[in-house]
Design an enzyme around this catalytic site. Structure first.
Site, PDB file in Angstrom:
ATOM      1  N   HIS A 508     134.626 -19.194 -27.851  1.00 13.48           N
ATOM      2  CA  HIS A 508     133.610 -19.745 -26.585  1.00 13.48           C
ATOM      3  C   HIS A 508     133.873 -21.021 -25.799  1.00 13.48           C
ATOM      4  O   HIS A 508     132.945 -21.409 -24.921  1.00 13.48           O
ATOM      5  CB  HIS A 508     132.395 -20.183 -27.610  1.00 13.48           C
ATOM      6  CG  HIS A 508     130.835 -19.779 -27.045  1.00 13.48           C
ATOM      7  ND1 HIS A 508     130.636 -20.160 -25.660  1.00 13.48           N
ATOM      8  CD2 HIS A 508     129.932 -19.198 -27.359  1.00 13.48           C
ATOM      9  CE1 HIS A 508     129.475 -19.675 -25.385  1.00 13.48           C
ATOM     10  NE2 HIS A 508     128.873 -19.123 -26.618  1.00 13.48           N
ATOM     11  N   ASP A 512     131.570 -17.831 -21.853  1.00 17.46           N
ATOM     12  CA  ASP A 512     130.296 -17.786 -22.639  1.00 17.46           C
ATOM     13  C   ASP A 512     130.139 -16.217 -23.084  1.00 17.46           C
ATOM     14  O   ASP A 512     130.878 -15.478 -22.640  1.00 17.46           O
ATOM     15  CB  ASP A 512     129.286 -18.259 -21.510  1.00 17.46           C
ATOM     16  CG  ASP A 512     129.562 -19.951 -21.274  1.00 17.46           C
ATOM     17  OD1 ASP A 512     129.844 -20.671 -22.199  1.00 17.46           O
ATOM     18  OD2 ASP A 512     129.514 -20.334 -20.047  1.00 17.46           O
TER      19      ASP A 512
END
Length: 541
Positions: A508, A512
């Site tokens: 992450h 995203d």
């Protein structure tokens, strides 16, 4: 004036690096910008170029050594200069005139005379995690004459197999181990020198030569395997406990071999890998101790019995990488299923026409790797490495890691340039990579440089899992099992179909959830229309 070359410090958390390759040797002349050596940290591989001109006066480390940062690895200068100030503090630092001489790295049992005309040959250290190696074959015996480049013995680590060549000429004076022995790295395996020299001073601590100079007729091959009667007696020792190496136990579990049917040929009656392979083909009658144990009553069983075993080198490396991955990344997993009816029909067509089209066996996993290699180019954040937590390295081509289950543990060979390969090429090269990994013959160069990984556990019926990202990559695709599901047709009828789910784990920090989901969605669409996408590709079947 002599100039020391230091191991660079790559990041605040890096305390040491692996020196992977020397590009120079003692006596070479180098200029500013010339490549001196390559090294790697836990996250990346780096080439180091000379920052000064001169002659290479000393190389203070060997390929594969773990070198503390800011320690001296080489010295450049003018021939004849005194470099002792630099080499005295360097790790295993040889003087320039001594670099080519083999140095004993084992712990000798006696003091070694300074003028002895003999050279020990030690078990090499092939990688940072390797603490010992299996001596698989000895090609010489005491009394043999060897020349430079002769293959004197073969050995294997948890990952690969190697042949060691003689770096000096002479007579084999002593051999300290037998085939099948697990030898600590740095321990003297044998000694080469002039005829008549007493080589016992080079024997590893607590051992003696397996063959003295006058026992030339006894070869390592003859002494490596205990007689069957002795082997069986050894198996029965210690109240029925069977002694086997961790790798032998792992292979036995994988092949479904009962260790009691294997005849041990390893050190001290220990069962090693080759014994398990032999037992899988020619199983022996299980020792009588098994039947005795079977007749024991519950009252005589020690319910608190257990066995402690040291983790193998590759298991330690896997553990380190998994902890590093989960402790340094913000990992998340998305799962999406697709209708694989089209994929299965297309594979059936290829299988039925394989002989006519001259195709290799193409698996569902090959098809998924093919699709990933194409779709991944549209998602650069997943076709990338995150270096040192602050630099994204984007790849122009897709280098797909193929997670492979081997007797030594999980290995991930890299299929370089998969986006430029046809489906047949992916199938053939993936099969060879995986087989080499299983056989322990995979080059270390093929276990790095990946931009993304595919891990398939669907063949074992796994419906969903959370694959762990292989750092410094930013994503890994988990392939799950096929399931029969139903959907509504245009007229409301129930239609069964074959579905497969894909689990994408990603870093992450690098991307995203939305772009990760878009990758899965595009991959789903590509696979559900696979035959059309394949024919539209410039590299077709």
């Amino acid at each position: 004036m002599a100039n020391p070359v230091l191991m660079p410090k790559q990041g605040i958390t890096v305390e040491s690096c692996i020196l992977t390759k020397w590009s120079v040797k003692v006596g070479d002349k180098v200029k500013v910008g010339d490549l001196l050596f390559s090294f790697e940290t836990d996250k990346s591989s780096i080439d180091y170029a000379a920052e000064a001109e001169g002659e290479v006066l000393a190389l203070c480390c060997e390929e594969g050594d773990e070198v503390p940062v800011l320690s001296v690895v080489a010295v450049l200068g003018t021939k004849g200069e005194d470099i002792s100030a630099f080499t005295s503090s360097a790790k295993a630092a040889p003087k320039a005139e001594e670099v080519k001489a083999a140095e004993p790295v084992s712990a000798p049992a006696k003091e070694i005379p300074a003028d002895i005309k003999a050279t020990p040959v030690a078990m090499p250290k092939s990688g940072i995690t390797v603490e010992s190696c299996i001596l698989t074959k000895i090609n010489v015996k005491v009394g043999d004459k060897v020349k430079l480049g002769d293959k004197i013995f073969a050995y294997e680590t948890d990952k690969s197999s190697f042949d060691l060549e003689a770096e000096t000429e002479g007579e084999i004076l002593a051999v300290f181990f037998n085939e099948g022995d697990e030898v600590p790295v740095g321990a003297n395996v044998l000694v080469i020198g002039e005829h008549g020299v007493d080589a016992s001073c080079f024997a590893p601590s607590g051992s003696a030569p397996k063959a003295a100079a006058e026992e030339i007729k006894t070869t390592p091959a003859q002494t490596s395997a205990p007689a069957p009667e002795k082997a069986q007696a050894t198996v029965k020792a210690d109240n029925g406990r069977i002694f086997a190496s961790p790798r032998a136990k792992h292979l036995a579990e994988k092949l479904g071999v009962d260790l009691a049917t294997a005849t041990p040929t390893g050190p001290n009656g220990r069962i090693i890998e080759r014994d398990v392979r032999e037992a899988s083909v020619n199983p022996k009658v299980a020792p009588a101790v098994e039947s005795v144990a079977a007749t024991k009553t519950t009252a005589n069983v020690d319910v608190n019995a257990y066995t402690d075993e040291k983790m193998s080198g590759i298991r330690k490396a896997i553990a380190k990488n998994m902890v590093l991955s989960l402790s340094t990344m913000a990992q998340l997993t998305h799962t999406l299923s697709f209708d694989c009816t089209n994929v299965m029909e297309f594979r059936k067509y290829l299988k039925d026409n394989a002989e006519k089209l001259k195709l290799p066996n193409i698996t569902v996993n090959n098809i998924i790797v093919f699709a990933v290699s194409r779709v991944l180019k549209n998602h650069r954040d997943l076709n990338a490495n995150l270096i040192n937590g602050d630099t994204m390295r984007y790849f122009e081509h897709t280098n797909i890691g193929i997670a492979t289950d081997t007797p030594r543990g999980l290995l991930v060979p890299t299929l370089f340039g998969a986006d430029m390969m046809s489906l047949s090429e992916i199938a053939a090269k993936s099969k060879k990579l995986s087989q080499d990994a299983i056989d322990g013959k995979l080059s270390p160069d093929l276990m790095k440089g990946g931009s993304f990984t595919v891990s398939n556990v669907g063949t074992m019926g796994i419906e969903s899992f959370t694959p762990v990202v292989n750092p410094p990559q930013t994503g890994i695709l988990g392939v799950n099992t096929m399931e029969t599901r139903v959907k509504l047709g245009k007229n409301g009828e129930i239609i069964p179909y074959t579905a497969m789910s894909l689990s994408l784990s990603y870093d992450h920090r690098a991307l995203d959830g939305a772009p990760a989901s878009r990758f899965l969605k595009e991959l789903k669409d590509y696979l559900e229309n696979f035959s059309f996408n394949l024919l539209a590709d410039s590299k077709c079947i």
